[in-house]
Design a protein around this motif. Structure first.
Motif: not given
Length: 645
Positions: A236-237, A240, A243, A418, A422
């Motif tokens: 998931k990291q 992110t 993105h 975040l 990330a």
């Protein structure tokens, strides 16, 4: 008998209007546009920038169709390509005065030409997939072993610090694969260490093991559920982080999704520069914690009225405020294990940070000697650093601490957490599959897919009209209504249309008309059996419904299986396939019957219907004579009547 109540016609009329409104944007095509997005993790594009962009364009003599904030970027649409180029140059000059260190990505883009009143109704066209627009496709493999190894290293440091705090002596701590081995001189020390570790390391299984040279060994390994949690968090990291990096390419609708347990699919429609995409996706970022120099000399340097003091460096914080920080690095991102938004004791937004045992020991030592001073958190990308935040140290810190910004909002706390999480990839990734699709091939795919649907629809309509006459016309109109509803639902869901999706639309047409064939044939059977036209229409629709429902439910089950277990193009096909089944059941039964009821329902003395040739079996004279002889041979039925007495 064959009349709809008013509310049913209202439902059909509303469905038709909604279908038209949300399908229309797909036929306006695309117009040249400029998209403004952030190129740095510390810079955020906000709705307030819309007026700034409008002012820039007005001063440059450029008139846009509109400028709007959408998602995390600002988009401005123009009438032609020349205006688009002029607007991009004007915006870049103002927003990025330092071309070598841009804060924003000002990129060419294409957006729908649909009018503003449709956009105001949230009527937007479907997105085009990679195979229709062209672009770059990457399939990346995440090294989960590296994530578990990093966790094991952190665990070894935590064990070392814990045993030191508990004053339990050990003969050495080492890592073997993903397991941590701890040696002791005697069994009593091993028992004491095991009890302490079981109380503090809840995600680890500790077992006794024999060791060489008469020593006693304790082996720690992550529980299966804890290992899966580490792997899921790493994946998931990474997604992110990807993105955040893809934003620099100015891609309108990138696809970054998990595939399986350890793979990530990246699709960048419209991007043709593979080398640049690989450079940005594979870029590394680092996180550092340093002390801020608040001396008079540093303050003068920050204001630009003096030189930077020896042993310090000058960086910009969010909001373009310069900060003078010391060169000595206190901690790096390797020690940071988690960052989550929260609230402090005064119920003010804050960011809660967690570091490993080694980082916690360093934070205690540094914070104890620097209470009242500021500590800066910096992120470095492509060799250039920026200050995310620089909070004041209020007291002695440990492995877990929180930072507050005084006037920090809840959204800012979420964004800061975040950024800290990330900043870099949690586990290494490598590209195992790479494809580039040119825009000319994408255009050709669109044309072929469009023609396949159009010619398929035309062939079905011709057959139905010739074979079932007026009922075939009703079926064709119902099929067109089904196609309209399907496109509208896909547009409302903002689905990404790809070649498999177009194939599913063509298949949905063939499956949808099958329901009308069943209805029409059932009406014919009732007419052959001698039923009146009105009764045949009623019975045809009522009795065909069960068969239509059974066939569509079984097909829907197969489509749902593709949707659940499929991935990539298979899942895209399954989405359109399942939606097509649902819309076909509504249009083939309710809409077509509404048309039939409008045409025939008001005729009380209906003699015939236009449904093509109704074949009746021909009875020969010999058959009639034999049937009459057989009837005469049968005994005459009698009726018992009561006699009077």
């Amino acid at each position: 008998m064959n009349r709809y109540p008013l509310w049913k016609y209202l439902i059909l009329a509303v469905s038709l209007v909604v279908g038209l409104i949300y399908t229309l944007p797909n036929f306006f095509g695309e117009a040249p546009a400029v998209q403004i997005s952030s190129s740095k993790v510390t810079v955020k594009v906000t709705p307030s920038m819309v007026s700034q962009v409008e002012t820039i364009l007005a001063e440059a003599g450029v008139k846009p169709d509109f400028v709007q904030f959408e998602g995390n970027s600002i988009k401005a649409r123009f009438a032609d390509t020349d205006t688009q180029i002029k607007a991009k140059d004007a915006i870049s000059r103002v927003l990025n005065p330092d071309a070598a260190n841009p804060s924003y990505v000002v990129a060419f883009n294409l957006i729908s030409r649909s009018p503003q009143w449709l956009t105001a109704l949230h009527a937007n066209p479907m997105y085009l997939g990679l195979d229709l627009r062209g672009g770059v496709h990457f399939l990346m493999q995440v090294d989960m072993r590296a994530a578990l190894t990093k966790k094991a290293d952190s665990l070894a440091n935590d064990v070392r610090s814990l045993l030191r705090d508990k004053n339990i002596r050990h003969a050495g701590i080492s890592r073997d694969g993903n397991d941590v081995h701890v040696l002791f001189r005697d069994a009593a020390l091993r028992v004491a260490a095991k009890n302490a570790l079981l109380d503090n390391q809840l995600d680890v299984i500790w077992t006794d093991a024999p060791a060489d040279n008469g020593e006693f060994k304790l082996v720690g390994s992550l529980k299966p559920e804890a290992a899966r949690k580490v792997q899921d968090a790493a994946l998931k990291q990474n997604i992110t982080t990807l993105h955040n990096r893809v934003n620099e390419l100015g891609v309108a609708e990138p696809v970054i999704a998990q595939q399986g347990l350890d793979r990530v699919v990246i699709q960048l429609p419209g991007v043709q520069d593979t080398a640049k995409a690989k450079d940005i996706i594979g870029r590394t970022a680092t996180l550092e914690l340093r002390l801020v120099d608040d001396s008079a000399e540093a303050s003068a340097a920050a204001a630009g009225s003096g030189p930077v003091p020896f042993g310090t460096e000058r960086y910009l914080q969010r909001g373009e405020a310069p900060v003078i920080v010391k060169k000595q690095v206190i901690l790096t991102g390797e020690s940071l294990t988690d960052a989550q938004p929260g609230f402090d004791q005064n119920q003010q937004p804050s960011v809660k940070l967690t570091v490993d045992a080694k980082g916690g020991r360093i934070m205690r030592d540094v914070s104890r000697d620097n209470v009242g001073k500021r500590m800066a958190i910096l992120i470095f990308e492509k060799g250039k650093g920026e200050v995310v935040t620089a909070p004041v140290i209020r007291g002695e810190l440990g492995a877990s601490f929180e930072i507050t910004g005084g006037r920090m909002s809840t959204q800012e706390a979420n964004d800061t957490a975040l950024l800290l999480r990330a900043g870099s990839l949690a586990a290494p990734m490598e590209i195992i599959e790479e494809r580039t699709i040119g825009p000319s091939l994408g255009k050709e795919n669109i044309e072929k897919g469009f023609y396949s649907v159009v010619w398929g629809f035309a062939a079905i309509a011709l057959f139905m009209c010739l074979y079932y006459m007026l009922f075939g016309v009703f079926s064709t109109l119902a099929l067109g209504f089904n196609l309209l509803l399907l496109l509208a639902v896909l547009s409302m869901l903002q689905a990404t249309l790809s070649l498999p999706g177009i194939a599913a639309i063509a298949l949905a047409l063939g499956m949808a008309i099958d329901a009308n064939v069943l209805i029409n044939e059932r009406v014919r059977e009732e007419l052959r059996a001698g039923a009146s036209p009105q009764a045949a229409i009623h019975a045809g629709y009522e009795r065909a419904w069960a068969t239509i429902l059974d066939s569509n439910v079984t097909t829907l089950i197969a489509g749902l299986a593709l949707l659940v277990f499929g991935s990539g193009p298979v899942k895209g096909f399954a989405v359109v396939h399942c939606l097509g089944i649902v819309t076909s059941m509504f249009s083939a039964v309710m809409f077509s019957r509404g048309l039939v009821n409008l045409w025939y329902g008001g005729q009380k003395k209906l003699k015939s219907v236009s449904i093509g040739q109704v074949w009746r079996p021909q009875v020969s004279p010999q058959t009639e004579d034999s049937e009459a002889t057989a009837d005469a041979a049968l005994p005459t039925p009698t009726t018992d009547t009561p006699s009077g007495r």
